[in-house]
Design a protein around this motif. Sequence first.
Motif, PDB file in Angstrom:
ATOM      1  N   PRO A 153       0.917  -1.437   0.021  1.00  0.00           N
ATOM      2  CA  PRO A 153      -0.106   0.071  -0.103  1.00  0.00           C
ATOM      3  C   PRO A 153       0.775   1.375   0.016  1.00  0.00           C
ATOM      4  CG  PRO A 153      -1.078  -1.618   1.576  1.00  0.00           C
ATOM      5  CD  PRO A 153       0.382  -2.278   0.979  1.00  0.00           C
ATOM      6  N   GLU A 154       2.065   1.216   0.156  1.00  0.00           N
ATOM      7  CA  GLU A 154       2.952   2.405   0.386  1.00  0.00           C
ATOM      8  C   GLU A 154       4.238   1.816  -0.263  1.00  0.00           C
ATOM      9  OE1 GLU A 154       4.215   2.664   4.874  1.00  0.00           O
ATOM     10  OE2 GLU A 154       2.324   3.527   4.470  1.00  0.00           O
ATOM     11  N   VAL A 155       5.017   2.966  -0.463  1.00  0.00           N
ATOM     12  CA  VAL A 155       6.686   2.949  -0.915  1.00  0.00           C
ATOM     13  C   VAL A 155       7.321   2.652   0.135  1.00  0.00           C
ATOM     14  CG1 VAL A 155       8.601   3.790  -2.356  1.00  0.00           C
ATOM     15  CG2 VAL A 155       6.272   4.153  -3.080  1.00  0.00           C
ATOM     16  N   PRO A 156       8.033   1.383   0.416  1.00  0.00           N
ATOM     17  CA  PRO A 156       9.096   1.230   1.464  1.00  0.00           C
ATOM     18  C   PRO A 156      10.136   2.528   1.707  1.00  0.00           C
ATOM     19  CG  PRO A 156       8.933  -0.664   0.228  1.00  0.00           C
ATOM     20  CD  PRO A 156       8.081   0.405  -0.401  1.00  0.00           C
ATOM     21  N   GLU A 157      10.088   3.125   2.899  1.00  0.00           N
ATOM     22  CA  GLU A 157      10.927   4.296   3.135  1.00  0.00           C
ATOM     23  C   GLU A 157      12.314   3.961   2.465  1.00  0.00           C
ATOM     24  OE1 GLU A 157      11.411   8.218   3.918  1.00  0.00           O
ATOM     25  OE2 GLU A 157       9.522   7.058   3.947  1.00  0.00           O
ATOM     26  N   PRO A 158      13.144   2.771   2.838  1.00  0.00           N
ATOM     27  CA  PRO A 158      14.315   2.906   2.306  1.00  0.00           C
ATOM     28  C   PRO A 158      14.703   2.950   0.896  1.00  0.00           C
ATOM     29  CG  PRO A 158      13.866   1.114   3.953  1.00  0.00           C
ATOM     30  CD  PRO A 158      12.696   1.623   3.588  1.00  0.00           C
ATOM     31  N   LEU A 159      13.571   2.555   0.151  1.00  0.00           N
ATOM     32  CA  LEU A 159      13.778   3.001  -1.399  1.00  0.00           C
ATOM     33  C   LEU A 159      13.540   4.204  -1.665  1.00  0.00           C
ATOM     34  CD1 LEU A 159      11.548  -0.146  -2.606  1.00  0.00           C
ATOM     35  CD2 LEU A 159      13.972  -0.163  -1.820  1.00  0.00           C
ATOM     36  N   VAL A 160      12.494   5.202  -1.020  1.00  0.00           N
ATOM     37  CA  VAL A 160      12.788   6.530  -1.166  1.00  0.00           C
ATOM     38  C   VAL A 160      13.913   7.189  -0.763  1.00  0.00           C
ATOM     39  CG1 VAL A 160      11.429   8.719  -0.322  1.00  0.00           C
ATOM     40  CG2 VAL A 160      10.178   6.305  -0.472  1.00  0.00           C
ATOM     41  N   GLU A 161      14.752   6.648   0.392  1.00  0.00           N
ATOM     42  CA  GLU A 161      15.808   7.377   0.710  1.00  0.00           C
ATOM     43  C   GLU A 161      17.045   7.109  -0.201  1.00  0.00           C
ATOM     44  OE1 GLU A 161      16.392   5.562   4.497  1.00  0.00           O
ATOM     45  OE2 GLU A 161      14.934   6.793   5.500  1.00  0.00           O
ATOM     46  N   GLN A 162      16.880   5.900  -0.848  1.00  0.00           N
ATOM     47  CA  GLN A 162      18.060   5.581  -1.762  1.00  0.00           C
ATOM     48  C   GLN A 162      17.837   6.181  -3.315  1.00  0.00           C
ATOM     49  OE1 GLN A 162      18.657   1.434  -1.486  1.00  0.00           O
ATOM     50  NE2 GLN A 162      18.173   1.483   0.514  1.00  0.00           N
ATOM     51  N   LEU A 163      16.726   6.777  -3.473  1.00  0.00           N
ATOM     52  CA  LEU A 163      16.301   7.416  -4.920  1.00  0.00           C
ATOM     53  C   LEU A 163      16.781   8.982  -4.868  1.00  0.00           C
ATOM     54  CD1 LEU A 163      14.811   7.022  -7.559  1.00  0.00           C
ATOM     55  CD2 LEU A 163      12.895   8.128  -6.273  1.00  0.00           C
ATOM     56  N   ARG A 164      17.924   9.297  -5.779  1.00  0.00           N
ATOM     57  CA  ARG A 164      18.127  10.634  -5.823  1.00  0.00           C
ATOM     58  C   ARG A 164      16.995  11.695  -6.121  1.00  0.00           C
ATOM     59  NH1 ARG A 164      17.924  13.159 -10.458  1.00  0.00           N
ATOM     60  NH2 ARG A 164      17.857  11.972 -12.357  1.00  0.00           N
ATOM     61  N   VAL A 165      16.962  12.934  -5.639  1.00  0.00           N
ATOM     62  CA  VAL A 165      16.220  13.943  -6.161  1.00  0.00           C
ATOM     63  C   VAL A 165      16.239  14.094  -7.450  1.00  0.00           C
ATOM     64  CG1 VAL A 165      15.758  16.273  -5.881  1.00  0.00           C
ATOM     65  CG2 VAL A 165      16.576  15.283  -3.709  1.00  0.00           C
ATOM     66  N   GLY A 166      14.936  14.052  -7.908  1.00  0.00           N
ATOM     67  CA  GLY A 166      14.601  14.114  -9.336  1.00  0.00           C
ATOM     68  C   GLY A 166      14.507  12.699  -9.998  1.00  0.00           C
ATOM     69  N   GLY A 167      14.992  11.764  -9.252  1.00  0.00           N
ATOM     70  CA  GLY A 167      14.547  10.335  -9.765  1.00  0.00           C
ATOM     71  C   GLY A 167      13.420   9.960  -9.625  1.00  0.00           C
ATOM     72  N   ARG A 168      13.056   8.743 -10.596  1.00  0.00           N
ATOM     73  CA  ARG A 168      11.617   8.278 -10.789  1.00  0.00           C
ATOM     74  C   ARG A 168      11.574   6.912 -10.041  1.00  0.00           C
ATOM     75  NH1 ARG A 168       8.921   9.681 -16.429  1.00  0.00           N
ATOM     76  NH2 ARG A 168       8.707  11.884 -16.108  1.00  0.00           N
ATOM     77  N   LEU A 169      10.346   6.473  -9.624  1.00  0.00           N
ATOM     78  CA  LEU A 169      10.136   5.398  -8.879  1.00  0.00           C
ATOM     79  C   LEU A 169       8.689   4.735  -9.440  1.00  0.00           C
ATOM     80  CD1 LEU A 169      10.542   4.012  -5.319  1.00  0.00           C
ATOM     81  CD2 LEU A 169       8.492   3.814  -6.369  1.00  0.00           C
ATOM     82  N   VAL A 170       8.775   3.584  -9.891  1.00  0.00           N
ATOM     83  CA  VAL A 170       7.365   2.937 -10.265  1.00  0.00           C
ATOM     84  C   VAL A 170       7.050   1.749  -9.234  1.00  0.00           C
ATOM     85  CG1 VAL A 170       6.327   1.572 -12.368  1.00  0.00           C
ATOM     86  CG2 VAL A 170       7.814   3.757 -12.885  1.00  0.00           C
ATOM     87  N   GLN A 171       5.700   1.621  -8.752  1.00  0.00           N
ATOM     88  CA  GLN A 171       5.391   0.437  -7.917  1.00  0.00           C
ATOM     89  C   GLN A 171       4.103   0.174  -7.965  1.00  0.00           C
ATOM     90  OE1 GLN A 171       7.056   0.488  -3.808  1.00  0.00           O
ATOM     91  NE2 GLN A 171       4.959   0.049  -3.297  1.00  0.00           N
ATOM     92  N   PRO A 172       3.568  -1.096  -7.903  1.00  0.00           N
ATOM     93  CA  PRO A 172       2.179  -1.115  -7.902  1.00  0.00           C
ATOM     94  C   PRO A 172       1.775  -0.948  -6.348  1.00  0.00           C
ATOM     95  CG  PRO A 172       3.492  -3.185  -7.818  1.00  0.00           C
ATOM     96  CD  PRO A 172       4.259  -2.243  -8.170  1.00  0.00           C
ATOM     97  N   ILE A 173       0.570  -0.010  -6.244  1.00  0.00           N
ATOM     98  CA  ILE A 173       0.292   0.395  -4.831  1.00  0.00           C
ATOM     99  C   ILE A 173      -1.253  -0.349  -4.832  1.00  0.00           C
ATOM    100  CG2 ILE A 173      -0.511   2.463  -3.284  1.00  0.00           C
ATOM    101  CD1 ILE A 173       2.471   2.311  -3.993  1.00  0.00           C
ATOM    102  N   GLY A 174      -1.121  -1.121  -3.456  1.00  0.00           N
ATOM    103  CA  GLY A 174      -2.293  -1.901  -3.184  1.00  0.00           C
ATOM    104  C   GLY A 174      -1.966  -2.907  -2.310  1.00  0.00           C
ATOM    105  N   PRO A 175      -2.814  -4.054  -1.908  1.00  0.00           N
ATOM    106  CA  PRO A 175      -2.871  -4.810  -0.909  1.00  0.00           C
ATOM    107  C   PRO A 175      -2.386  -6.377  -1.748  1.00  0.00           C
ATOM    108  CG  PRO A 175      -5.100  -4.843  -1.712  1.00  0.00           C
ATOM    109  CD  PRO A 175      -4.333  -3.674  -2.193  1.00  0.00           C
ATOM    110  N   GLY A 176      -2.162  -6.140  -3.064  1.00  0.00           N
ATOM    111  CA  GLY A 176      -1.599  -7.341  -3.708  1.00  0.00           C
ATOM    112  C   GLY A 176      -2.983  -8.191  -4.219  1.00  0.00           C
ATOM    113  N   GLY A 177      -3.278  -8.213  -5.698  1.00  0.00           N
ATOM    114  CA  GLY A 177      -4.107  -8.615  -6.314  1.00  0.00           C
ATOM    115  C   GLY A 177      -5.190  -7.626  -6.929  1.00  0.00           C
ATOM    116  N   ARG A 178      -4.873  -6.474  -6.606  1.00  0.00           N
ATOM    117  CA  ARG A 178      -5.711  -5.352  -7.307  1.00  0.00           C
ATOM    118  C   ARG A 178      -5.169  -4.038  -6.974  1.00  0.00           C
ATOM    119  NH1 ARG A 178     -10.561  -5.696  -9.798  1.00  0.00           N
ATOM    120  NH2 ARG A 178     -12.000  -3.975  -9.915  1.00  0.00           N
ATOM    121  N   GLU A 179      -4.296  -3.475  -7.858  1.00  0.00           N
ATOM    122  CA  GLU A 179      -3.238  -2.558  -7.810  1.00  0.00           C
ATOM    123  C   GLU A 179      -3.390  -1.441  -8.629  1.00  0.00           C
ATOM    124  OE1 GLU A 179      -2.666  -5.209  -4.990  1.00  0.00           O
ATOM    125  OE2 GLU A 179      -1.958  -5.607  -7.047  1.00  0.00           O
ATOM    126  N   GLN A 180      -2.841  -0.268  -8.136  1.00  0.00           N
ATOM    127  CA  GLN A 180      -2.710   0.826  -9.301  1.00  0.00           C
ATOM    128  C   GLN A 180      -0.935   0.827  -9.345  1.00  0.00           C
ATOM    129  OE1 GLN A 180      -4.814   2.638 -11.076  1.00  0.00           O
ATOM    130  NE2 GLN A 180      -6.810   1.501  -9.988  1.00  0.00           N
TER     131      GLN A 180
END
Length: 252
Positions: free
Chosen positions: A188-215
């Motif tokens: 349901p959310e992006v893990p904080e360590p992945l946010v911290e390791q992404l540079r400013v201006g960088g992009r992140l793609v993740q399926p957001i949801g509980p598993g089985g029906r996401e955006q």
Amino acid sequence: MSGTPWTTAGRPERVGGAVMSPGPGAAPDRGDRGEDLGGPGPEDLVRASRAAGVRDERVLEALRGVQRADFVPRAEAVSAYLDVPVPLPHGQVTTQPSLVALMVEALGLTGGERVLEIGTGYGFQTAVLARLAREVVSVERLPDLAGRARRRLTRAGIGNVSVTAADGTLGVPGQAPYDAVVVSAAFPEVPEPLVEQLRVGGRLVQPIGPGGREQVCLYERTPGGLALRRTVVPARFVRLYGAHGYPPGTAS
């Protein structure tokens, strides 16, 4: 690791990390190397990705250049060039190729990036990313899948990739910062360590949801934190497990 799209408003369903659209029947057996025996090939995956909305020619060319038959179990070689997920050990499935293309396109890679991939599977998406970025750091939580992916990537002659068997929700801080991050499992959310390791201006793609029906969502790291830029596609993914995801063994 895997995703497929789910049907909404008449659109095809994508699964295991990609849209799951009705495909043709099983292709003739092409073997592990994907040799042409008159059946489907990489160009069929390019056409399916175009139909799904992919427009970046660099992404389509990368898809064209990867033999998916090299990155699926031998028993699934007949389905390698169909736009469908295929099963992997441990109840995992690959991400549908057109969904891979949509997620990778959203990263906006230009060739000089270091990319962090969470969920290696057998390495198909990893191989596509390696054609588009300077370096790919991939994390797979299941050690035997990580080992198989390494061997398959090596056999394919792909050298700008490292595969680690570890908890993907922790990222790989020793090689940060990353210019882009792609997560092939749902939470349901992006893990904080992945946010911290992404540079400013960088992009992140993740399926957001509980598993089985996401955006599947595209984010950008800003000086103030992570900002949602757009929804890429609805899809169905397996759950993201780890210290900053679901506890291992949690049923979906």
